[in-house]
Motif scaffolding. Structure first.
Motif, PDB file in Angstrom:
ATOM      1  N   PHE A  47       0.797  -0.860  -0.160  1.00  0.00           N
ATOM      2  CA  PHE A  47       0.574  -0.299  -0.327  1.00  0.00           C
ATOM      3  C   PHE A  47       0.957   1.031  -0.057  1.00  0.00           C
ATOM      4  O   PHE A  47       2.068   1.215   0.075  1.00  0.00           O
ATOM      5  CB  PHE A  47      -1.011   0.089   0.920  1.00  0.00           C
ATOM      6  N   ASP A  48       0.423   2.527  -0.780  1.00  0.00           N
ATOM      7  CA  ASP A  48       0.762   3.587  -0.027  1.00  0.00           C
ATOM      8  C   ASP A  48      -0.029   4.731  -0.667  1.00  0.00           C
ATOM      9  O   ASP A  48      -1.289   4.584  -0.571  1.00  0.00           O
ATOM     10  CB  ASP A  48       2.159   3.896  -2.038  1.00  0.00           C
ATOM     11  N   THR A  49      -0.024   6.063  -0.422  1.00  0.00           N
ATOM     12  CA  THR A  49      -0.337   7.130  -0.208  1.00  0.00           C
ATOM     13  C   THR A  49      -0.444   7.408  -1.466  1.00  0.00           C
ATOM     14  O   THR A  49       0.171   7.168  -2.785  1.00  0.00           O
ATOM     15  CB  THR A  49       0.201   7.931   0.099  1.00  0.00           C
ATOM     16  N   ASP A  54       5.399   6.950   0.598  1.00  0.00           N
ATOM     17  CA  ASP A  54       6.505   5.961   1.188  1.00  0.00           C
ATOM     18  C   ASP A  54       7.406   5.742  -0.327  1.00  0.00           C
ATOM     19  O   ASP A  54       8.742   5.574   0.620  1.00  0.00           O
ATOM     20  CB  ASP A  54       5.433   4.821   1.233  1.00  0.00           C
ATOM     21  N   MET A 130      -4.264   4.642   7.629  1.00  0.00           N
ATOM     22  CA  MET A 130      -4.205   4.023   5.736  1.00  0.00           C
ATOM     23  C   MET A 130      -5.299   4.824   5.636  1.00  0.00           C
ATOM     24  O   MET A 130      -5.522   5.194   4.811  1.00  0.00           O
ATOM     25  CB  MET A 130      -4.657   3.115   6.072  1.00  0.00           C
ATOM     26  N   TYR A 135      -4.209   5.953   2.124  1.00  0.00           N
ATOM     27  CA  TYR A 135      -3.600   4.447   1.613  1.00  0.00           C
ATOM     28  C   TYR A 135      -4.733   3.885   0.624  1.00  0.00           C
ATOM     29  O   TYR A 135      -5.591   3.352   0.884  1.00  0.00           O
ATOM     30  CB  TYR A 135      -2.982   3.909   2.875  1.00  0.00           C
ATOM     31  N   LYS A 138      -1.564  -1.064  -4.382  1.00  0.00           N
ATOM     32  CA  LYS A 138      -0.341   0.229  -5.835  1.00  0.00           C
ATOM     33  C   LYS A 138       0.550  -1.595  -6.377  1.00  0.00           C
ATOM     34  O   LYS A 138       0.648  -1.451  -7.542  1.00  0.00           O
ATOM     35  CB  LYS A 138       0.791   0.773  -4.841  1.00  0.00           C
TER      36      LYS A 138
END
Length: 231
Positions: A47-49, A54, A130, A135, A138
């Motif tokens: 996961f990422d924003t 990140d 999250m 989040y 990805k």
């Protein structure tokens, strides 16, 4: 919730050198119980924003950074591990929580309310973070790993190869993901993990190996092609 706090170093290695070092470690370390002839499978959804915070923190080499992922070892598994790795100077802190297959599937769809049913404070922390930082799933990264263990200082040495990834499908438990290699098939990644210090006889073996230090993670390797395209 399980928590591990240790140092980690990563290196590129050819498969030939990995096989050679693996044979030497067989003499002084214990093989992971899950090892087969070629190791065991790992599949992680990262996961990422929405603004890739990140990923950018890792590329920029920030001292304080994190990764959040779901990890499984078999698509038929009835659970997944929700993990957060946080870089703190030269140390890595990893916390993990076992979640059900059904709840993991909800997380892969960007729906995090299932975390509220878990009483562990780590679940609530992940839920809040999250949601607050937006989040989203990805990429999925998959590879084979062969691991060695020494009980002293919780030393763990791993060899990762056949590293591949996809961003086209976030179905973590699918048995038929369409994956693309993100690293040359004749190369792999050596990871050396330990608490405090590395025992001298293991350090000497690792130092003899022909390898170069790796500055990016498998997550960044998987994202690099599409991120460059996006730029």
């Amino acid at each position: 919730m399980n928590e591990v706090y240790r140092q980690e170093k990563k290196y590129f290695m050819t498969l030939f050198d990995m096989k050679k070092l693996s044979g030497q470690l067989d003499q002084v370390m214990i093989q992971d119980a899950h090892n087969g002839a070629n190791g065991y499978n790992i599949r992680s959804l990262y996961f990422d924003t929405i603004n890739e915070r990140d990923y950018e923190a890792k590329i920029d080499g920030l001292e304080l950074r994190r990764k959040i992922r779901l990890r499984i070892y078999d698509p038929a598994a009835d659970f997944a591990m929700l993990e957060m790795k946080q870089k703190e100077g030269s140390y890595q802190k990893k916390r993990s929580l076992r979640v059900s297959r059904e709840d993991a599937i909800e997380l892969t769809k960007g729906r995090y309310h299932s975390l509220l049913k878990y009483t562990d404070p780590f679940a609530a922390e992940c839920y809040g973070l999250m949601h607050m930082a937006c989040y989203r799933p990805k990429t999925i990264v998959e590879y084979k790993r062969k691991a060695y263990i020494a009980k002293e200082n919780k030393i763990r040495i791993t060899f990762d190869h056949q590293i591949q990834a996809t961003e086209s499908c976030m179905e973590l438990f699918s048995p038929d993901l369409n994956m693309c290699p993100v690293l040359d098939r004749f190369n792999g990644v050596l990871e050396v993990k330990y608490n405090g210090f590395l025992l001298s006889y293991i350090k000497e073996l690792v130092n003899e190996a022909n390898r170069s230090e790796l500055s990016v993670s498998k997550y960044c390797l998987a994202r690099s092609a599409t991120m460059k395209f996006a730029l």
